[in-house]
Design an enzyme around this catalytic site. Structure first.
Site, PDB file in Angstrom:
ATOM      1  N   LYS A 177      -0.591  36.659 -62.015  1.00 26.59           N
ATOM      2  CA  LYS A 177      -1.587  36.268 -63.306  1.00 26.59           C
ATOM      3  C   LYS A 177      -1.092  34.986 -63.872  1.00 26.59           C
ATOM      4  CE  LYS A 177      -4.731  38.505 -65.921  1.00 26.59           C
ATOM      5  NZ  LYS A 177      -5.781  39.682 -65.532  1.00 26.59           N
ATOM      6  N   ASP A 217     -10.344  35.364 -66.470  1.00 25.89           N
ATOM      7  CA  ASP A 217      -9.746  36.670 -67.549  1.00 25.89           C
ATOM      8  C   ASP A 217     -10.338  36.155 -68.892  1.00 25.89           C
ATOM      9  OD1 ASP A 217      -8.025  39.235 -67.385  1.00 25.89           O
ATOM     10  OD2 ASP A 217      -7.476  37.838 -69.297  1.00 25.89           O
TER      11      ASP A 217
HETATM   12  N1  NAI Z   1     -13.130  39.310 -66.095  1.00 25.57           N
HETATM   13  C1  NAI Z   1     -12.641  40.172 -65.357  1.00 25.57           C
HETATM   14  O1  NAI Z   1     -12.962  40.090 -64.156  1.00 25.57           O
HETATM   15  C2  NAI Z   1     -11.593  41.069 -65.698  1.00 25.57           C
HETATM   16  C3  NAI Z   1     -11.185  41.222 -66.789  1.00 25.57           C
HETATM   17  N2  NAI Z   1     -10.245  42.347 -67.209  1.00 25.57           N
HETATM   18  C4  NAI Z   1      -9.923  42.404 -68.728  1.00 25.57           C
HETATM   19  O2  NAI Z   1     -11.193  42.879 -69.818  1.00 25.57           O
HETATM   20  C5  NAI Z   1     -10.928  42.219 -70.855  1.00 25.57           C
HETATM   21  C6  NAI Z   1     -11.843  41.633 -71.151  1.00 25.57           C
HETATM   22  O3  NAI Z   1     -12.132  40.319 -70.509  1.00 25.57           O
HETATM   23  P1  NAI Z   1     -13.353  39.371 -70.563  1.00 25.57           P
HETATM   24  O4  NAI Z   1     -14.454  40.094 -70.449  1.00 25.57           O
HETATM   25  O5  NAI Z   1     -13.362  38.915 -68.797  1.00 25.57           O
HETATM   26  O6  NAI Z   1     -13.033  38.466 -70.979  1.00 25.57           O
HETATM   27  P2  NAI Z   1     -14.248  37.501 -72.036  1.00 25.57           P
HETATM   28  O7  NAI Z   1     -13.476  36.118 -72.407  1.00 25.57           O
HETATM   29  O8  NAI Z   1     -15.312  37.460 -71.298  1.00 25.57           O
HETATM   30  O9  NAI Z   1     -14.379  38.351 -73.151  1.00 25.57           O
HETATM   31  C7  NAI Z   1     -13.349  38.916 -74.031  1.00 25.57           C
HETATM   32  C8  NAI Z   1     -14.151  39.621 -75.130  1.00 25.57           C
HETATM   33  O10 NAI Z   1     -13.147  40.330 -75.927  1.00 25.57           O
HETATM   34  C9  NAI Z   1     -13.256  39.882 -77.396  1.00 25.57           C
HETATM   35  N3  NAI Z   1     -11.911  39.941 -77.909  1.00 25.57           N
HETATM   36  C10 NAI Z   1     -10.793  39.320 -77.446  1.00 25.57           C
HETATM   37  N4  NAI Z   1      -9.864  39.402 -78.474  1.00 25.57           N
HETATM   38  C11 NAI Z   1     -10.277  40.383 -79.281  1.00 25.57           C
HETATM   39  C12 NAI Z   1      -9.615  41.384 -80.126  1.00 25.57           C
HETATM   40  N5  NAI Z   1      -8.352  41.170 -80.579  1.00 25.57           N
HETATM   41  N6  NAI Z   1     -10.403  42.262 -80.799  1.00 25.57           N
HETATM   42  C13 NAI Z   1     -11.698  42.617 -80.496  1.00 25.57           C
HETATM   43  N7  NAI Z   1     -12.301  41.717 -79.389  1.00 25.57           N
HETATM   44  C14 NAI Z   1     -11.557  40.776 -78.757  1.00 25.57           C
HETATM   45  C15 NAI Z   1     -13.833  38.637 -77.411  1.00 25.57           C
HETATM   46  O11 NAI Z   1     -14.412  38.559 -78.357  1.00 25.57           O
HETATM   47  C16 NAI Z   1     -14.728  38.723 -76.185  1.00 25.57           C
HETATM   48  O12 NAI Z   1     -15.785  39.200 -76.560  1.00 25.57           O
HETATM   49  C17 NAI Z   1      -9.510  41.773 -70.699  1.00 25.57           C
HETATM   50  O13 NAI Z   1      -8.560  42.610 -71.058  1.00 25.57           O
HETATM   51  C18 NAI Z   1      -9.206  41.210 -69.293  1.00 25.57           C
HETATM   52  O14 NAI Z   1      -7.885  41.223 -69.041  1.00 25.57           O
HETATM   53  C19 NAI Z   1     -10.012  43.263 -66.485  1.00 25.57           C
HETATM   54  C20 NAI Z   1     -10.288  43.026 -65.163  1.00 25.57           C
HETATM   55  C21 NAI Z   1     -11.167  41.932 -64.615  1.00 25.57           C
HETATM   56  O1  AKG Z   2     -10.506  38.622 -59.780  1.00 22.66           O
HETATM   57  C1  AKG Z   2      -9.445  38.332 -59.897  1.00 22.66           C
HETATM   58  O2  AKG Z   2      -8.665  37.722 -59.053  1.00 22.66           O
HETATM   59  C2  AKG Z   2      -9.023  38.667 -61.181  1.00 22.66           C
HETATM   60  C3  AKG Z   2      -9.242  39.944 -62.000  1.00 22.66           C
HETATM   61  C4  AKG Z   2      -8.225  40.125 -63.012  1.00 22.66           C
HETATM   62  O3  AKG Z   2      -7.523  39.252 -63.736  1.00 22.66           O
HETATM   63  C5  AKG Z   2      -7.992  41.551 -63.406  1.00 22.66           C
HETATM   64  O4  AKG Z   2      -8.241  42.384 -62.588  1.00 22.66           O
HETATM   65  O5  AKG Z   2      -7.582  41.929 -64.463  1.00 22.66           O
END
Ligand code: NAI
Ligand code: AKG
Length: 502
Positions: A177, A217
């Site tokens: 990461k 992420d």
């Molecule tokens: N993008 C991916 O493929 C993956 C993402 N994740 C996890 O999913 C979560 C969201 O990631 P994404 O949707 O990719 O990011 P993103 O950047 O697209 O969206 C993040 C969202 O969370 C909100 N946010 C951030 N901090 C916040 C807080 N303190 N309180 C409320 N809302 C908050 C933001 O406003 C935004 O809407 C993270 O924990 C990330 O690690 C997990 C697996 C894969």
């Molecule tokens: O697709 C990836 O390699 C990243 C996914 C990721 O960061 C997560 O699963 O939290």
């Protein structure tokens, strides 16, 4: 961690005969070594009672992390969660204990300076990080996060989780990461591009398609991956290779990668609700937090299955549609959020049926619901939130974000009869399709969206059944969190054993 094959001495504890027996590669290993040799029990002896012994060993394992990195509270939180699930294994043989201890130390952890020039011409400096936690099962794999809270603790907690998540996908993926304390909020497109280019200049020496393959992420989506990829090529005389995933499907990306985490989360929840509660998702009222990549595509798949998403959130508040988001309303939300820097208040201004709750999380806004999908960030669902959810009728919580539910809240939810889908299993769809993107890149081919969706669906169902079957073996079928940790750990531990002391 002893790299040599263990002497074949009989176990003093009986090992449960079960379907996982073939995976118990350490079965028959010498039982716990004398106190002086382990070094962890100077002032106490290990109990003969397997339960007490298990908890003594969990405490000992956690103390390894606490002693080395007392300030890393997120890392210690996830180590404690995983170790607690592994107690029964630690009590079986010390080899599991030592394998776990081995896993606590990243193979490499890089920190670098990222200088970039803002639009006023001033040079700014950010910190960049990449943790390469484990290559036991494949090249390091995991996303990059841009958020002001990013530091070694955040990166290590996420990297540690990623080892086990990636193991559950059954693909050859190690765990890593990275990210930066850069805050994309309020930055122009040109500033973001210049930051990504500088970040990649510092990161490039450490990554490669068979070595370490980052992705997105929080704060890093398709546009940032494009800038990062462009700079990687520039630094490598135009070498076009699968060094990043989440690329555009027009130039080396996989169809369905943008959708994969959210869709996969819903596929997982569908299987779990069917298996454990005999319920379908149709007509279920669902509260989601976050409004980024994961939340948006989870809502899209929920709508496809006839469920009713009612909330989204950001760090400022929650938007609530009491009668549910329709496809059109979700399209509007996606359109609003596609503009850099947009807030949910911009959506509220365009949807008169919605209400906006400043400073609130969805868990305190909705008083009647069936399912909850925390998809924002870590520790965003706390004990009082869990109590609210149970009161509101919630029967399932599925983690889209990484570690969004605090340990106390998980206990409350499980005690309240909620099905709990832990992040490392429920949100593994994103990294799984990243693994499929790597496979397509290696073959210089591209599968259709339908093909990838089918594979994603099968992988998520398989992950659910690995977890539930393992949970049934060690505890009971509803303990998906325990099953996920044990099933994943057994794979990594076996690989470590087979590859020697690495
Ligand atoms: N993008 C991916 O493929 C993956 C993402 N994740 C996890 O999913 C979560 C969201 O990631 P994404 O949707 O990719 O990011 P993103 O950047 O697209 O969206 C993040 C969202 O969370 C909100 N946010 C951030 N901090 C916040 C807080 N303190 N309180 C409320 N809302 C908050 C933001 O406003 C935004 O809407 C993270 O924990 C990330 O690690 C997990 C697996 C894969
Ligand atoms: O697709 C990836 O390699 C990243 C996914 C990721 O960061 C997560 O699963 O939290």
């Amino acid at each position: 961690f002893n790299p040599l094959p263990p002497p074949r001495l009989p176990l003093t504890l009986s090992v449960k005969q079960n379907a996982f027996e073939r995976d118990l590669r350490f079965k028959g290993a010498v039982n716990f070594r004398p106190v002086e040799e382990t070094g962890y029990f100077r002032d106490e002896t290990l109990s003969c009672d397997p339960k007490v012994r298990a908890s003594q060993l969990v405490e000992a394992a956690v103390s390894v992390a606490k002693k080395r990195d007392p300030d890393q509270s997120l890392f210690i939180q996830t180590v404690t969660e995983v170790a607690t699930s592994l107690g029964p294994l630690f009590a079986e043989t010390d080899e599991y204990f030592f394998a776990f201890k081995h896993m606590l130390e990243p193979e490499q952890l890089y920190q670098f300076r990222v200088p970039w020039v803002d639009d006023s011409g001033r040079t700014r400096v950010q910190r960049g990080f990449r943790v390469q936690f484990s290559s036991a099962l494949g090249p390091y794999k995991g996303g990059l996060r841009y958020h002001p809270s990013v530091g070694v603790d955040t990166i290590k907690f996420l990297g540690f989780e990623q080892i086990f998540k990636n193991a559950l996908t059954t693909l050859n993926l190690g765990g890593g990461k990275g990210g930066s304390d850069f805050d994309p909020k309020g930055k122009s497109e040109a500033e973001i591009m210049r930051f990504c280019q500088s970040f990649m200049t510092a990161l490039e020496p450490y990554i490669g398609p068979n070595r370490d393959v980052p992705a997105g992420d929080i704060g890093v989506g398709g546009r940032e991956i494009g800038y990062l990829f462009g700079q990687y090529k520039r630094l490598n005389q135009g070498r076009f290779e699968g060094v990043l995933t989440g690329k555009s499907a027009d130039w080396g990306g996989s169809y369905v990668r943008p959708e994969a985490t959210g869709w996969g989360l819903v596929f997982f929840s569908e299987e779990a609700m069917k298996d454990l509660k005999g319920e379908k998702l149709k007509n279920k009222r669902c509260a989601l937090s976050g409004s980024g990549n994961v939340a948006q595509f989870a809502a899209q798949q929920l709508l496809k299955l006839g469920a009713v998403p009612v909330t989204f959130s950001d760090s400022s508040g929650t938007i609530y549609e009491p009668d549910g988001f329709t496809v059109e309303k979700l399209d509007l939300l996606m359109e609003v959020k596609a503009v850099r820097g947009a807030r949910l208040t911009d959506y509220a201004a365009k949807s008169p049926t919605s209400s906006y709750h400043a400073g609130a999380r969805p868990w305190s806004v909705v008083d009647e619901l069936d399912l909850a999908f925390p998809c924002a960030t870590q520790n965003e669902l706390e004990e009082q939130d869990a109590i609210n959810l149970i009161k509101a009728g919630c029967i399932g919580v599925f983690e889209g974000a990484n570690m969004p539910t605090t340990p106390g809240a998980v206990e409350i939810l499980e005690a309240g009869g909620c099905v709990f889908g832990p992040a490392k299993a429920a949100n593994a769809g994103g990294v799984a399709v990243s693994g499929l993107e790597m496979a397509q890149n290696a073959q210089m081919t591209q599968w259709t969206g339908d093909d990838v969706e089918k594979k994603l669906n099968a992988i998520m169902k398989d992950i659910y059944h690995q977890c539930a079957d393992c949970a049934e073996t060690y505890h009971d079928r509803t303990q998906i969190k325990e099953g996920a940790n044990i099933a994943a750990f057994l794979k990594v531990a076996a690989a470590l054993r087979e590859q020697g002391a690495v």
